[in-house]
Design a protein around this motif. Structure first.
Motif, PDB file in Angstrom:
ATOM      1  N   GLY A  10       0.924  -1.263  -0.027  1.00 24.64           N
ATOM      2  CA  GLY A  10      -0.076  -0.217  -0.207  1.00 24.64           C
ATOM      3  C   GLY A  10       0.842   1.406  -0.025  1.00 24.64           C
ATOM      4  O   GLY A  10       0.077   2.533  -0.038  1.00 24.64           O
ATOM      5  N   LYS A  11       2.116   1.267   0.062  1.00 21.63           N
ATOM      6  CA  LYS A  11       3.121   2.398   0.270  1.00 21.63           C
ATOM      7  C   LYS A  11       3.603   3.003  -1.137  1.00 21.63           C
ATOM      8  O   LYS A  11       3.328   2.171  -2.234  1.00 21.63           O
ATOM      9  N   ARG A  12       3.705   4.092  -1.274  1.00 23.00           N
ATOM     10  CA  ARG A  12       4.151   4.652  -2.221  1.00 23.00           C
ATOM     11  C   ARG A  12       5.807   4.675  -2.139  1.00 23.00           C
ATOM     12  O   ARG A  12       6.407   5.087  -1.302  1.00 23.00           O
ATOM     13  N   VAL A  13       6.736   3.788  -3.148  1.00 28.35           N
ATOM     14  CA  VAL A  13       7.947   3.422  -2.888  1.00 28.35           C
ATOM     15  C   VAL A  13       8.627   4.197  -4.157  1.00 28.35           C
ATOM     16  O   VAL A  13       8.540   3.706  -5.246  1.00 28.35           O
ATOM     17  N   TYR A  14       9.623   4.826  -3.819  1.00 31.70           N
ATOM     18  CA  TYR A  14      10.281   5.654  -4.831  1.00 31.70           C
ATOM     19  C   TYR A  14      11.948   4.755  -4.804  1.00 31.70           C
ATOM     20  O   TYR A  14      12.680   4.623  -3.978  1.00 31.70           O
ATOM     21  N   VAL A  15      12.092   3.993  -6.135  1.00 33.62           N
ATOM     22  CA  VAL A  15      13.509   3.446  -6.243  1.00 33.62           C
ATOM     23  C   VAL A  15      14.266   4.678  -7.120  1.00 33.62           C
ATOM     24  O   VAL A  15      14.148   4.898  -8.341  1.00 33.62           O
ATOM     25  N   ALA A  16      15.118   5.360  -6.443  1.00 30.77           N
ATOM     26  CA  ALA A  16      16.321   6.027  -7.197  1.00 30.77           C
ATOM     27  C   ALA A  16      16.935   5.150  -7.868  1.00 30.77           C
ATOM     28  O   ALA A  16      17.864   4.477  -7.195  1.00 30.77           O
ATOM     29  N   GLY A  17      17.329   5.244  -9.048  1.00 33.68           N
ATOM     30  CA  GLY A  17      18.417   4.431  -9.751  1.00 33.68           C
ATOM     31  C   GLY A  17      17.740   3.302 -10.432  1.00 33.68           C
ATOM     32  O   GLY A  17      18.520   2.266 -10.563  1.00 33.68           O
ATOM     33  N   HIS A  18      16.354   3.475 -10.795  1.00 32.74           N
ATOM     34  CA  HIS A  18      15.652   2.241 -11.116  1.00 32.74           C
ATOM     35  C   HIS A  18      16.217   1.929 -12.594  1.00 32.74           C
ATOM     36  O   HIS A  18      15.833   0.600 -12.929  1.00 32.74           O
ATOM     37  N   ARG A  19      16.945   2.568 -13.155  1.00 30.61           N
ATOM     38  CA  ARG A  19      17.422   1.760 -14.510  1.00 30.61           C
ATOM     39  C   ARG A  19      18.603   1.201 -14.388  1.00 30.61           C
ATOM     40  O   ARG A  19      19.268   0.454 -15.329  1.00 30.61           O
ATOM     41  N   GLY A  20      19.390   1.550 -13.227  1.00 31.66           N
ATOM     42  CA  GLY A  20      20.546   0.835 -12.865  1.00 31.66           C
ATOM     43  C   GLY A  20      20.667  -0.827 -12.610  1.00 31.66           C
ATOM     44  O   GLY A  20      19.198  -1.366 -12.635  1.00 31.66           O
ATOM     45  N   MET A  21      21.778  -1.394 -12.491  1.00 30.72           N
ATOM     46  CA  MET A  21      21.481  -2.853 -12.133  1.00 30.72           C
ATOM     47  C   MET A  21      20.829  -3.153 -10.803  1.00 30.72           C
ATOM     48  O   MET A  21      19.853  -4.023 -10.826  1.00 30.72           O
ATOM     49  N   VAL A  22      20.992  -2.588  -9.758  1.00 28.55           N
ATOM     50  CA  VAL A  22      20.518  -2.901  -8.288  1.00 28.55           C
ATOM     51  C   VAL A  22      19.145  -2.146  -8.492  1.00 28.55           C
ATOM     52  O   VAL A  22      17.987  -2.826  -7.974  1.00 28.55           O
ATOM     53  N   GLY A  23      19.018  -1.052  -8.871  1.00 27.65           N
ATOM     54  CA  GLY A  23      17.552  -0.229  -8.994  1.00 27.65           C
ATOM     55  C   GLY A  23      16.748  -1.189  -9.646  1.00 27.65           C
ATOM     56  O   GLY A  23      15.497  -1.244  -9.367  1.00 27.65           O
ATOM     57  N   SER A  24      17.040  -1.563 -10.959  1.00 25.68           N
ATOM     58  CA  SER A  24      15.958  -2.600 -11.770  1.00 25.68           C
ATOM     59  C   SER A  24      15.855  -3.725 -11.031  1.00 25.68           C
ATOM     60  O   SER A  24      14.687  -4.310 -10.957  1.00 25.68           O
ATOM     61  N   ALA A  25      16.660  -4.457 -10.212  1.00 27.70           N
ATOM     62  CA  ALA A  25      16.483  -5.431  -9.523  1.00 27.70           C
ATOM     63  C   ALA A  25      15.550  -5.249  -8.377  1.00 27.70           C
ATOM     64  O   ALA A  25      14.835  -5.959  -8.130  1.00 27.70           O
ATOM     65  N   ILE A  26      15.607  -4.076  -7.671  1.00 26.10           N
ATOM     66  CA  ILE A  26      14.848  -3.776  -6.558  1.00 26.10           C
ATOM     67  C   ILE A  26      13.279  -3.625  -7.273  1.00 26.10           C
ATOM     68  O   ILE A  26      12.512  -4.177  -6.667  1.00 26.10           O
ATOM     69  N   VAL A  27      13.244  -3.160  -8.253  1.00 20.49           N
ATOM     70  CA  VAL A  27      11.837  -2.966  -9.042  1.00 20.49           C
ATOM     71  C   VAL A  27      11.180  -4.248  -9.394  1.00 20.49           C
ATOM     72  O   VAL A  27       9.893  -4.295  -9.091  1.00 20.49           O
ATOM     73  N   ARG A  28      11.871  -5.171  -9.472  1.00 23.47           N
ATOM     74  CA  ARG A  28      11.384  -6.413  -9.878  1.00 23.47           C
ATOM     75  C   ARG A  28      11.071  -7.442  -8.775  1.00 23.47           C
ATOM     76  O   ARG A  28      10.198  -7.802  -8.747  1.00 23.47           O
ATOM     77  N   ARG A  29      12.029  -6.988  -7.665  1.00 25.54           N
ATOM     78  CA  ARG A  29      11.575  -7.544  -6.471  1.00 25.54           C
ATOM     79  C   ARG A  29      10.217  -7.305  -5.759  1.00 25.54           C
ATOM     80  O   ARG A  29       9.471  -7.662  -5.001  1.00 25.54           O
ATOM     81  N   ILE A  30       9.981  -5.822  -5.886  1.00 25.10           N
ATOM     82  CA  ILE A  30       8.976  -5.334  -5.117  1.00 25.10           C
ATOM     83  C   ILE A  30       7.859  -5.212  -5.755  1.00 25.10           C
ATOM     84  O   ILE A  30       6.699  -5.005  -5.406  1.00 25.10           O
ATOM     85  N   ALA A  31       8.011  -5.650  -6.929  1.00 23.49           N
ATOM     86  CA  ALA A  31       6.501  -5.957  -7.862  1.00 23.49           C
ATOM     87  C   ALA A  31       5.610  -7.183  -6.846  1.00 23.49           C
ATOM     88  O   ALA A  31       4.323  -6.991  -7.080  1.00 23.49           O
ATOM     89  N   ALA A  32       6.267  -7.935  -6.147  1.00 22.78           N
ATOM     90  CA  ALA A  32       5.436  -8.511  -5.341  1.00 22.78           C
ATOM     91  C   ALA A  32       5.004  -8.091  -4.056  1.00 22.78           C
ATOM     92  O   ALA A  32       4.492  -8.842  -3.338  1.00 22.78           O
ATOM     93  N   GLU A  33       5.166  -7.112  -3.756  1.00 21.67           N
ATOM     94  CA  GLU A  33       4.906  -6.399  -2.443  1.00 21.67           C
ATOM     95  C   GLU A  33       3.784  -5.351  -2.333  1.00 21.67           C
ATOM     96  O   GLU A  33       3.228  -4.701  -1.460  1.00 21.67           O
TER      97      GLU A  33
END
Ligand code: GFB
Length: 314
Positions: A10-33
């Motif tokens: 339910g949160k608004r989550v900002y991933v700074a650096g979402h195009r980078g290797m770690v940022g994009s991995a975080i975006v994939r990971r939190i798709a389940a949250e």
């Protein structure tokens, strides 16, 4: 998902650096949250511009922030662009952390690096080794910026009660890595060198330095999982090491990549290039004691990376 101390649901989550290797991995990971992922491209938001960052935060009102935006690179890029590594990283983290405070962000995870530790720190390196000795000269600029980021999180926690924490990952590799020879880290550099040598039937590949330094490697997907775990479970002053415990020499890494690629050639050395720190194995007992473990071992991660690069290069 509601049973963790800080749930992302339910949160608004900002991933700074979402195009980078770690940022994009975080975006994939939190798709389940079950959260709303906020992101801004470099064209939309220049993170080194304080006014622009403040305006973006005021407008978008994130509740949680993963600070995975940074200028990153391998040993040569760090050694040859010290001003860029120091300036850009200081600006990005100061702007985001201050804007997060001003806009009432509930939780922020800042991403650092194992190069924050002294060059000759006792191994495996515990969190307490921070600022106990001289840094490795090839990346002291990046390290100083990252140490400042840790201190910003601690200062805003101490002065303002902000729930800002820091995670220090070991050497990372994975999907979306940088394969450019002059600026990449060693693992993607060697995947590319082996791929090319195989394609050209070259008898050998050339490693920078002596091939003897030891490095610990973790896949970015494991790192992203650890960062989400820390956001959910950790709230304290001290930074947390994020390592895999899997350490190899650079020469053995080249042999593993050769084996995964089916390349039979030999290894030459280029001693004109720096070795960097001789060893930086982290002690990740603090993280594992909280109940987190990596799942992608180095052999499997290399096999996956070799296959992904094969597709990029085809
Ligand atoms: O990954 P890497 O560039 O950075 O290099 P660091 C690791 C080791 O691999 C060094 C050797 O000993 C390099 O000399 N190496 C051998 C190569 N062949 C190559 C090659 O073709 N390319 C590269 N890049 N290395 C970085 C820091 O240090 O680690 C950053 O500079 C950051 O700030 C990052 O902390 C995690 O592990 O030495």
């Amino acid at each position: 998902m509601g049973d963790v101390p800080y749930a992302l649901s339910g949160k608004r989550v900002y991933v700074a650096g979402h195009r980078g290797m770690v940022g994009s991995a975080i975006v994939r990971r939190i798709a389940a949250e079950n959260c709303t992922v906020l992101q801004a491209t470099r064209q939309e938001l220049d993170l080194t511009n304080q006014q622009a960052v403040n305006a973006w935060f005021a407008q978008n009102r994130p509740e949680a922030v993963f600070l995975a935006a940074a200028k990153v690179g391998g040993i040569l890029a760090n050694d040859t662009q010290p001003a860029d590594f120091l300036y850009e990283n200081l600006m990005i983290e100061a702007n985001i952390i201050h804007a997060a405070y001003l806009n009432g962000v509930e939780k922020l995870v800042f991403l650092g690096s194992s190069c924050i530790y002294p060059k000759f720190a006792a191994q495996p390196i515990a969190e307490s080794a921070l600022l106990e000795g001289q840094l490795e000269p090839t990346n002291e600029w990046y390290a100083i910026a990252k140490i400042a980021g840790i201190k910003l999180c601690q200062a805003y926690r101490k002065q303002h009660g902000a729930d800002f924490i820091s995670a220090m990952p070991t050497n990372l590799y994975g999907t979306g890595d940088n394969y450019a020879p002059a600026s990449s880290h060693v693992l993607p550099a060697l995947v590319r060198k082996v791929h090319q040598a195989k394609a050209e039937n070259a008898p050998s590949i050339t490693l920078w330095g002596s091939g003897t330094p030891l490095r610990e490697f973790m896949h970015a997907d494991d790192c992203a999982d650890a960062l989400v775990f820390l956001m959910q479970h950790y709230s304290d002053h001290e930074h947390v090491n994020v390592g895999s415990g899997q350490e190899v020499t650079i020469r053995d890494l080249a042999l593993m990549i050769g084996a995964a690629s089916g390349y039979q050639g030999s290894i030459d050395l280029d001693p004109s290039k720096p070795d960097g720190t001789p060893r930086k194995l982290m002690n990740s007992a603090k993280l594992t004691a909280m109940g987190w473990q990596p799942t992608i071992d180095l052999e499997a991660g290399i096999a996956r990376t070799v296959a992904e690069f094969g597709e990029i290069a085809a």
